[in-house]
Design a protein around this motif. Structure first.
Motif, mmCIF file in Angstrom:
data_model
loop_
_atom_site.group_PDB
_atom_site.id
_atom_site.type_symbol
_atom_site.label_atom_id
_atom_site.label_comp_id
_atom_site.label_asym_id
_atom_site.label_seq_id
_atom_site.Cartn_x
_atom_site.Cartn_y
_atom_site.Cartn_z
ATOM 1 N N LEU A 248 0.846 -1.209 0.000
ATOM 2 C CA LEU A 248 0.000 0.000 0.000
ATOM 3 C C LEU A 248 0.875 1.251 0.000
ATOM 4 O O LEU A 248 2.067 1.190 0.323
ATOM 5 C CB LEU A 248 -0.894 -0.002 1.242
ATOM 6 N N ASN A 249 0.256 2.387 -0.330
ATOM 7 C CA ASN A 249 0.981 3.652 -0.156
ATOM 8 C C ASN A 249 0.582 4.274 1.187
ATOM 9 O O ASN A 249 -0.285 3.752 1.899
ATOM 10 C CB ASN A 249 0.761 4.595 -1.352
ATOM 11 N N ALA A 250 1.222 5.409 1.508
ATOM 12 C CA ALA A 250 1.043 5.971 2.855
ATOM 13 C C ALA A 250 -0.416 6.327 3.138
ATOM 14 O O ALA A 250 -0.941 6.075 4.233
ATOM 15 C CB ALA A 250 1.934 7.196 3.012
ATOM 16 N N LEU A 256 -6.687 2.595 6.335
ATOM 17 C CA LEU A 256 -7.042 1.318 6.976
ATOM 18 C C LEU A 256 -6.555 1.221 8.426
ATOM 19 O O LEU A 256 -6.670 0.175 9.054
ATOM 20 C CB LEU A 256 -6.483 0.148 6.162
ATOM 21 N N ARG A 257 -6.039 2.313 8.956
ATOM 22 C CA ARG A 257 -5.536 2.286 10.330
ATOM 23 C C ARG A 257 -6.674 1.973 11.302
ATOM 24 O O ARG A 257 -7.777 2.501 11.164
ATOM 25 C CB ARG A 257 -4.910 3.634 10.669
ATOM 26 N N PRO A 273 -2.945 -2.693 8.063
ATOM 27 C CA PRO A 273 -1.619 -2.729 7.432
ATOM 28 C C PRO A 273 -0.507 -2.424 8.429
ATOM 29 O O PRO A 273 -0.729 -1.732 9.427
ATOM 30 C CB PRO A 273 -1.685 -1.622 6.378
ATOM 31 N N ASP A 274 0.683 -2.948 8.136
ATOM 32 C CA ASP A 274 1.845 -2.688 8.977
ATOM 33 C C ASP A 274 2.374 -1.292 8.633
ATOM 34 O O ASP A 274 2.737 -1.040 7.477
ATOM 35 C CB ASP A 274 2.912 -3.761 8.673
ATOM 36 N N LEU A 279 2.733 -2.991 4.323
ATOM 37 C CA LEU A 279 2.187 -4.219 3.737
ATOM 38 C C LEU A 279 0.864 -4.573 4.409
ATOM 39 O O LEU A 279 0.719 -4.450 5.633
ATOM 40 C CB LEU A 279 3.176 -5.380 3.907
ATOM 41 N N PHE A 280 -0.063 -5.020 3.581
ATOM 42 C CA PHE A 280 -1.378 -5.467 4.047
ATOM 43 C C PHE A 280 -1.368 -6.989 3.888
ATOM 44 O O PHE A 280 -1.278 -7.500 2.774
ATOM 45 C CB PHE A 280 -2.442 -4.817 3.163
#
Ligand SMILES: Cc1cc2nc3c(=O)[nH]c(=O)nc-3n(C[C@H](O)[C@H](O)[C@H](O)COP(=O)(O)OP(=O)(O)OC[C@H]3O[C@@H](n4cnc5c(N)ncnc54)[C@H](O)[C@@H]3O)c2cc1C
Length: 434
Positions: A248-250, A256-257, A273-274, A279-280
């Motif tokens: 993913l991008n920022a 998704l936080r 995501p991390d 990465l998701f």
């Protein structure tokens, strides 16, 4: 009572080996050495070498529900807390789910509904709007989705937790011997003067040819344990599941936080995501894959990494894309990166095996059969090993060494999570080459 000054050797610096070292050290054992074939921890050969693992208390067997609740409390303590994220947990089935998946969800839900700890923590979900109350980011159609939200659960960053516990143990005086020669255990050594029915494990030999003596040897090699204790392979089986990621991008990570960990029982599961790698992570659900050798024992391929396992089968990719179409259609056609097959030690009934190996005069213990649900227990697991050493016998029947050969039995019928067909790794590799 065990002599806490005498040498204890732990084979494997994965989730259970490290937890065992932690609890032995806390309970006064003074001479502990961990052998690990990787150069550093986390090891790429560990089932926990991963961004995240689900930490949830719901089980069909209330015994494990109780243990998982204790583990969740322990995840909130200073050593483990930074790696535990109580995002909540959504469990669902789609409208097309097979009855077995629906039953599994219901059975797990019933064990927690019957437990007062959960009374204010569970919400039933029926249809898209209910799901969006807990995860507004679910933008897909969610056809026929039903399930529940559990506020108590979430996930843990597994690689980071292993790394932190390793550093903590090394600073507390536990010795580590790492690397593919010095740390890779090739052989268990037995006292030659004793008859085989009453043998005693007196240490190990590593790949560099060195012998290391021990009073107690604890085998925590995960899916690899039957390579040193072949009789274990009669009732545990190395099995793997697929893991894949989307880069993913920022701003997508920000979007998704806080997402609840979500498990769609007939398709797969994912996590928020991390933030570091963006990465998701996604895992398809299924009965998994085995690698049965001529001996009839399933073991992970012996090859060094990268192994013939840096891919996921086409059927799993289809499952993950279906999951994304249902939940996050904007991601459904993205490349799946960092694909891998990840190995664990399965038992037919999903019970762990935490016991002395028979006829070894309590000199050799085996911690195996995690059955793909053992990481969440990392903060508390080692305490069960301390109790076993104190008691001198396994008092919990579920965790005893099983003197049975389960290999030809019907594993799919034995537990409700094994949905679909198990296949052999060699067939997947052949399919990939076609
Ligand atoms: C895809 C996947 C998803 C999972 N998801 C979850 C989840 O959501 N929640 C959960 O609770 N659990 C989950 N699990 C299960 C969890 O990862 C395992 O239960 C846990 O890692 C078991 O710990 P272990 O110490 O027994 O084995 P491992 O963590 O695999 O550790 C074994 C260690 O032994 C080392 N080793 C192997 N051979 C040798 C040798 N000859 N000499 C020296 N060292 C050696 C390896 O390098 C490794 O470090 C999942 C597993 C997989 C595969």
């Amino acid at each position: 009572m065990p002599d806490k000054q005498s040498p204890v050797i732990i084979l494997g610096g994965g989730a259970w080996g490290l937890s065992t070292a932690l609890h032995l050290s806390r309970s006064g054992y003074r001479d502990i050495t961990v052998f690990e074939r990787a150069e550093t921890i986390p090891s790429p050969y560990s089932a926990a070498y991963d961004l995240n693992k689900i930490v949830r208390p719901e089980y069909e067997d209330p015994f494990y529900t109780g243990l998982a609740l204790e583990a969740i409390e322990a995840w909130k303590t200073p050593l483990f807390g930074p790696y535990f994220h109580q995002t909540g947990y959504i469990v669902a089935t789609t409208g097309a789910a097979p009855p077995k998946a629906v039953h599994h969800l219901q059975a797990a839900l019933e064990t927690i509904q019957a437990n007062p700890v959960f009374s204010s923590k569970i919400t039933a979900l029926n249809g898209k709007k209910d799901f969006q109350d807990f995860a507004w980011q679910f933008s897909g159609p969610l056809h026929g989705f039903r399930g529940y939200y559990n506020r108590l659960a979430g996930y843990a960053h597994s690689s980071n937790a292993l790394h932190a516990v390793w550093l903590h143990l090394a600073a507390s005086g536990v010795k580590f011997i790492l690397g593919d020669r010095a740390g890779r255990v090739e052989q268990l050594l037995y006292d030659k003067d004793l008859p085989i029915a009453n043998r005693r494990c007196i240490g190990i030999k590593t790949a560099d040819g060195k012998v290391h003596k021990s009073a107690t040897t604890i085998c925590a090699l995960g899916a690899h344990a039957a390579s040193l204790i072949p009789s274990l392979g009669r009732f545990t089986m190395a099995r793997c599941w697929s893991v894949a990621h989307i880069q993913l991008n920022a701003s997508e990570v920000d979007l998704l936080r806080g997402l609840p960990t979500t498990n769609v029982r007939d398709l797969g599961f994912f996590f928020e995501p991390d933030p570091e790698t963006r990465l998701f992570k996604l895992c398809p659900l299924g009965a998994g894959y085995t690698n049965t050798l001529e001996s009839g024992v399933s073991l992970p391929p012996a090859d060094r990494l990268p192994p013939p396992q840096d891919f996921i089968p086409a059927a799993d990719e289809r499952k993950l894309r279906k999951l994304l179409q249902e939940v996050f259609p904007w991601m459904a056609d993205r490349p799946l990166v960092d694909q891998k097959l990840c190995w664990f030690a399965d038992t037919i009934d999903s019970d762990f095996c935490i016991d002395f190996v028979p006829d070894t005069q309590r000199s050799l213990l085996v911690l195996s059969g995690d059955s793909g649900h053992g990481f969440k227990m990392m903060p508390t697991f080692g305490d069960w090993v301390v109790s076993l050493l104190d008691a001198g016998e396994q008092t919990e029947a579920r965790w005893r060494w099983k003197d049975v050969d389960t290999r030809s039995l019907d594993w799919a019928a034995a537990v409700s999570w094994r949905i679909g067909e198990t296949r052999e790794l060699k067939d997947l590799i052949a399919e990939k080459k076609r």
